[in-house]
Write a protein that holds these residues in place. Sequence first.
Motif: not given
Length: 246
Positions: A23-27, A29-38, A205-207
């Motif tokens: 799901m995350d990052g594949l279906l 576009d939620t990986e960007k949220f984790y990146t931002e807070v980290q 399907v990688p970033d």
Amino acid sequence: MANQGIDTSSARKGPITHVIFDMDGLLLDTEKFYTEVQEIILARYNKIFDWSLKAKMMGKKAIEAARVFVEETGISDSLTAEDFLVEREEMLQKMFPTSDLMPGASRLIHHLHENGIPICVATGTHTRHFDLKTQRHSELFSLMHHIVRGDDPEVKQGKPSPDIFLAAANRFEGGSVDPQRILVFEDAPSGVLAAKNAGMSVVMVPDARLDSQYHQVADQVLNSLLDFSPADWGLPPFENASTKLD
Ligand SMILES: O=P(O)(O)OC[C@H](O)CO
Ligand SMILES: [Mg+2]
């Protein structure tokens, strides 16, 4: 062996009868949220959050990723994994309800569902976050035969353990499906490994920012779900293959 673009050798692995989506990052576009807070949290320690660390965290259960974060950055004496999760929670809870679909996700899910291919989701995210992330996409997720989340009792260990994909395979109609007949879609190195550990085929399907060394384990590597050709895997082709709609 991974290939950028279409891998014609993958047709030998078919026919595929069932599909499991990360799901995350594949279906979504939620990986960007984790990146931002980290990035925000690490900046407090005058450190930069980069994609070599991101690669080691993504796809994992929250607590497993949190341990990687505090240990790899050398801040574990100042911030425990548990406190890190508490700190990022407030920010993530505001972001998750705004989650957008990744390009091609809706087209592919509708296509497989309309053609009677059993589909499901296997996500490391836990139920509370899953509900926030998918609240704008309930119609699309309702097309899934089932959804396995990271806090499922059968998922003893997160990706790269095969637990979640084996649990997902067991819950299709008629019970356990032969892993060789299952195609997994993943964006994360840990997820690709988990699928291979479960004996399944994987389209990654990688970033674009992920180091290409992580592509090697996947059976096929695509820039986008829009580039997926179902016929390569013995699945029903898109009626109009030249039309790439979201
Ligand atoms: O990529 P997923 O869907 O397994 O989710 C894993 C975490 O929630 C985010 O990396
Ligand atoms: Mg993912």
